[in-house]
Design a protein around this motif. Sequence first.
Motif, PDB file in Angstrom:
ATOM      1  N   GLN A 217       0.826  -1.204   0.000  1.00 45.80           N
ATOM      2  CA  GLN A 217       0.000   0.000   0.000  1.00 45.80           C
ATOM      3  C   GLN A 217       0.864   1.259   0.000  1.00 45.80           C
ATOM      4  O   GLN A 217       1.991   1.253   0.500  1.00 45.80           O
ATOM      5  N   ILE A 218       0.339   2.338  -0.575  1.00 48.23           N
ATOM      6  CA  ILE A 218       1.051   3.616  -0.598  1.00 48.23           C
ATOM      7  C   ILE A 218       0.071   4.733  -0.269  1.00 48.23           C
ATOM      8  O   ILE A 218      -1.139   4.598  -0.454  1.00 48.23           O
ATOM      9  N   ALA A 219       0.615   5.830   0.223  1.00 55.76           N
ATOM     10  CA  ALA A 219      -0.219   6.999   0.523  1.00 55.76           C
ATOM     11  C   ALA A 219      -0.636   7.673  -0.781  1.00 55.76           C
ATOM     12  O   ALA A 219       0.178   7.893  -1.680  1.00 55.76           O
ATOM     13  N   GLU A 220      -1.904   7.990  -0.872  1.00 54.56           N
ATOM     14  CA  GLU A 220      -2.435   8.630  -2.079  1.00 54.56           C
ATOM     15  C   GLU A 220      -2.077  10.116  -2.085  1.00 54.56           C
ATOM     16  O   GLU A 220      -2.372  10.840  -1.133  1.00 54.56           O
ATOM     17  N   SER A 221      -1.460  10.576  -3.158  1.00 54.78           N
ATOM     18  CA  SER A 221      -1.050  11.982  -3.254  1.00 54.78           C
ATOM     19  C   SER A 221      -1.528  12.656  -4.528  1.00 54.78           C
ATOM     20  O   SER A 221      -1.472  13.880  -4.642  1.00 54.78           O
ATOM     21  N   ASN A 222      -2.005  11.878  -5.487  1.00 58.12           N
ATOM     22  CA  ASN A 222      -2.373  12.471  -6.774  1.00 58.12           C
ATOM     23  C   ASN A 222      -3.555  13.424  -6.676  1.00 58.12           C
ATOM     24  O   ASN A 222      -3.649  14.382  -7.455  1.00 58.12           O
ATOM     25  N   SER A 223      -4.481  13.172  -5.743  1.00 58.85           N
ATOM     26  CA  SER A 223      -5.615  14.086  -5.626  1.00 58.85           C
ATOM     27  C   SER A 223      -5.137  15.474  -5.212  1.00 58.85           C
ATOM     28  O   SER A 223      -5.601  16.492  -5.740  1.00 58.85           O
ATOM     29  N   LEU A 224      -4.180  15.527  -4.276  1.00 60.35           N
ATOM     30  CA  LEU A 224      -3.614  16.821  -3.878  1.00 60.35           C
ATOM     31  C   LEU A 224      -2.842  17.452  -5.022  1.00 60.35           C
ATOM     32  O   LEU A 224      -2.903  18.665  -5.252  1.00 60.35           O
ATOM     33  N   LEU A 225      -2.103  16.629  -5.752  1.00 62.69           N
ATOM     34  CA  LEU A 225      -1.298  17.123  -6.869  1.00 62.69           C
ATOM     35  C   LEU A 225      -2.179  17.753  -7.941  1.00 62.69           C
ATOM     36  O   LEU A 225      -1.990  18.919  -8.323  1.00 62.69           O
ATOM     37  N   VAL A 226      -3.146  17.003  -8.446  1.00 60.31           N
ATOM     38  CA  VAL A 226      -3.940  17.491  -9.569  1.00 60.31           C
ATOM     39  C   VAL A 226      -4.858  18.635  -9.137  1.00 60.31           C
ATOM     40  O   VAL A 226      -5.006  19.634  -9.857  1.00 60.31           O
ATOM     41  N   ALA A 227      -5.461  18.521  -7.959  1.00 63.38           N
ATOM     42  CA  ALA A 227      -6.292  19.628  -7.481  1.00 63.38           C
ATOM     43  C   ALA A 227      -5.464  20.898  -7.314  1.00 63.38           C
ATOM     44  O   ALA A 227      -5.919  21.997  -7.649  1.00 63.38           O
ATOM     45  N   GLY A 228      -4.236  20.745  -6.819  1.00 63.14           N
ATOM     46  CA  GLY A 228      -3.365  21.911  -6.672  1.00 63.14           C
ATOM     47  C   GLY A 228      -2.970  22.506  -8.006  1.00 63.14           C
ATOM     48  O   GLY A 228      -2.914  23.734  -8.172  1.00 63.14           O
ATOM     49  N   ALA A 433      24.476  16.319 -21.464  1.00 60.18           N
ATOM     50  CA  ALA A 433      25.782  16.475 -20.826  1.00 60.18           C
ATOM     51  C   ALA A 433      25.815  17.777 -20.037  1.00 60.18           C
ATOM     52  O   ALA A 433      25.082  18.726 -20.337  1.00 60.18           O
ATOM     53  N   ALA A 434      26.671  17.810 -19.020  1.00 60.30           N
ATOM     54  CA  ALA A 434      26.860  19.054 -18.269  1.00 60.30           C
ATOM     55  C   ALA A 434      27.267  20.151 -19.233  1.00 60.30           C
ATOM     56  O   ALA A 434      28.149  19.970 -20.077  1.00 60.30           O
ATOM     57  N   GLY A 435      26.599  21.297 -19.129  1.00 57.11           N
ATOM     58  CA  GLY A 435      26.884  22.413 -20.016  1.00 57.11           C
ATOM     59  C   GLY A 435      25.980  22.483 -21.232  1.00 57.11           C
ATOM     60  O   GLY A 435      26.000  23.485 -21.954  1.00 57.11           O
ATOM     61  N   ASP A 436      25.163  21.438 -21.467  1.00 53.54           N
ATOM     62  CA  ASP A 436      24.244  21.464 -22.610  1.00 53.54           C
ATOM     63  C   ASP A 436      23.106  22.454 -22.359  1.00 53.54           C
ATOM     64  O   ASP A 436      22.601  22.568 -21.234  1.00 53.54           O
ATOM     65  N   PRO A 437      22.664  23.147 -23.412  1.00 53.02           N
ATOM     66  CA  PRO A 437      21.486  24.010 -23.254  1.00 53.02           C
ATOM     67  C   PRO A 437      20.208  23.196 -23.178  1.00 53.02           C
ATOM     68  O   PRO A 437      20.084  22.162 -23.835  1.00 53.02           O
ATOM     69  N   VAL A 438      19.289  23.630 -22.356  1.00 50.04           N
ATOM     70  CA  VAL A 438      17.964  23.025 -22.246  1.00 50.04           C
ATOM     71  C   VAL A 438      16.940  24.130 -22.114  1.00 50.04           C
ATOM     72  O   VAL A 438      17.266  25.262 -21.735  1.00 50.04           O
ATOM     73  N   GLY A 439      15.686  23.814 -22.444  1.00 51.78           N
ATOM     74  CA  GLY A 439      14.598  24.732 -22.212  1.00 51.78           C
ATOM     75  C   GLY A 439      13.878  24.374 -20.931  1.00 51.78           C
ATOM     76  O   GLY A 439      13.697  23.190 -20.625  1.00 51.78           O
ATOM     77  N   LEU A 440      13.501  25.366 -20.166  1.00 52.70           N
ATOM     78  CA  LEU A 440      12.812  25.145 -18.892  1.00 52.70           C
ATOM     79  C   LEU A 440      11.331  25.488 -19.004  1.00 52.70           C
ATOM     80  O   LEU A 440      10.973  26.583 -19.429  1.00 52.70           O
ATOM     81  N   LEU A 441      10.496  24.539 -18.613  1.00 52.07           N
ATOM     82  CA  LEU A 441       9.077  24.775 -18.442  1.00 52.07           C
ATOM     83  C   LEU A 441       8.867  25.038 -16.949  1.00 52.07           C
ATOM     84  O   LEU A 441       8.968  24.133 -16.126  1.00 52.07           O
ATOM     85  N   MET A 442       8.618  26.293 -16.607  1.00 54.85           N
ATOM     86  CA  MET A 442       8.517  26.659 -15.201  1.00 54.85           C
ATOM     87  C   MET A 442       7.210  26.150 -14.606  1.00 54.85           C
ATOM     88  O   MET A 442       6.173  26.090 -15.276  1.00 54.85           O
ATOM     89  N   VAL A 443       7.258  25.758 -13.338  1.00 51.38           N
ATOM     90  CA  VAL A 443       6.053  25.291 -12.668  1.00 51.38           C
ATOM     91  C   VAL A 443       5.376  26.466 -11.983  1.00 51.38           C
ATOM     92  O   VAL A 443       5.970  27.524 -11.765  1.00 51.38           O
ATOM     93  N   GLY A 444       4.104  26.281 -11.653  1.00 47.78           N
ATOM     94  CA  GLY A 444       3.365  27.320 -10.955  1.00 47.78           C
ATOM     95  C   GLY A 444       2.384  27.987 -11.879  1.00 47.78           C
ATOM     96  O   GLY A 444       2.216  27.625 -13.041  1.00 47.78           O
ATOM     97  N   PRO A 445       1.657  29.019 -11.362  1.00 48.15           N
ATOM     98  CA  PRO A 445       0.594  29.675 -12.124  1.00 48.15           C
ATOM     99  C   PRO A 445       1.105  30.295 -13.413  1.00 48.15           C
ATOM    100  O   PRO A 445       2.214  30.805 -13.472  1.00 48.15           O
ATOM    101  N   ARG A 446       0.237  30.230 -14.446  1.00 47.04           N
ATOM    102  CA  ARG A 446       0.526  30.917 -15.712  1.00 47.04           C
ATOM    103  C   ARG A 446      -0.739  31.551 -16.225  1.00 47.04           C
ATOM    104  O   ARG A 446      -1.801  30.969 -16.088  1.00 47.04           O
TER     105      ARG A 446
END
Length: 446
Positions: A217-228, A433-446
């Motif tokens: 068994q595991i603690a349910e967290s997805n309801s908090l995640l998706v509602a948030g 690799a370290a030093g490679d460029p990446v794009g960031l998708l920021m979390v939080g309100p948009r």
Amino acid sequence: MRVSAAEWREWILAGIGRLGTVVLPVERAHGRTLVEDVRSAHDLPLWDNSAMDGYALRAPDTAGATPQQPVGLVVTGEVLAGSAADPAVAPGTAVRIMTGAPVPSGADAVVPVELVSGPEADRLEAADTAHEAELWGRTEIRLDAPVRAGANIRRRGEDLSAGSPVARGGDALTAARLSALAAAGVAEVRVSEIPRVAVLVTGAELRPPGAPLARGQIAESNSLLVAGLLRESGIEPVAVRRCSDDADAVREQLRDLARDCDAIITTGGVGPGSHDVVRLAVRSEPGVRAARVAVRPGQPQCAGRLSSGAWLFALPGNPVSAATSFEVFVRPALLAWQGRADPLPRLIPAVAAVGWRGARGRLQLMPVTLEAGANAADDPGDPGAPGDDRDAAAAPALLCRPAVDPRGVSHAVGGHGAVQAYAVVDEDRGDVAAGDPVGLLMVGPR
């Protein structure tokens, strides 16, 4: 069937349609999406007004002023912010004026109070706050430098002229945009309805947070995640439910929730297995499509319109997979549904602080934390010395490193709690690799 992440999202956006609209007062429209262009009802500013606390005067009267031979002007009146007064400004005189107050018709400049001297300034410097208003300019001011015509005056319509666009259909009504609309004389706006969304979490192994856990068994967290995540999107869930691993029970829950919802987001049970109950519950729905999406994490996906009319977004049960799926597929759909002009996530450039193994052929979404790079401490206002070779090739101000073990991303809910962004790596790149460029998708309100 297997589809790319872009194809899957395009299919969802093509079918999502648009919600209805409603007219709201600007005071109640924060976070909504504007559905039509809005123009200014008047000039902004409405009249020439002072940019400073000081003195309105005639600039020619100050010509030739020097520290050795200051020019003196007699203070003959005052204009407060909000006042309709238009006192005369005769040659050799000045009028006290507050920031935002209309500039008298006879004046063509304003000098800040701190740039004058004389009996009035002396009184002000010695006065306490209680007497400052009483002593504010009674007699004469002296200036030891000329004042340029037009100095410290905000001209009528220099910000916006009447009829100019203030906001466009598809714009998000942020605090700043609502402030601009109110200043431009707009009292109400036509906006999109907010989608009514429910959350349904499946999984026989799930138990409420804090409950005793037996083996398996595991603690349910997805309801908090998706509602948030919905709340961060400006949507309060209309219901958050848990359901047993039974296809008939899931089908009944979907039918019940659809009565009051525009969309239902589920987690878990979308894989190809014989016990993946959400996929089994909707397999007879002609408008719902199941797919293996070329994305990591979050490969199994299911979405479409139920026969009830509600949209279904069936996401994987692993928490990180559910979170990334929401960001890449669900949030853009919710924004597009409301008519947002820019529903797709915008990526911010950064560099990987460390390397990690990738997955060529799949869009990678790595949960990362952020840290300052080599240039973050540089003064952004300092253009560098003459001949300095600073340019876009200089070290970036933002570095990222995985918040979870890259070998097991989808289930790493503990490490995912520190996530600040997702590093997005295209399908054709594979390892990072370290030093490679990446794009960031920021979390939080948009």
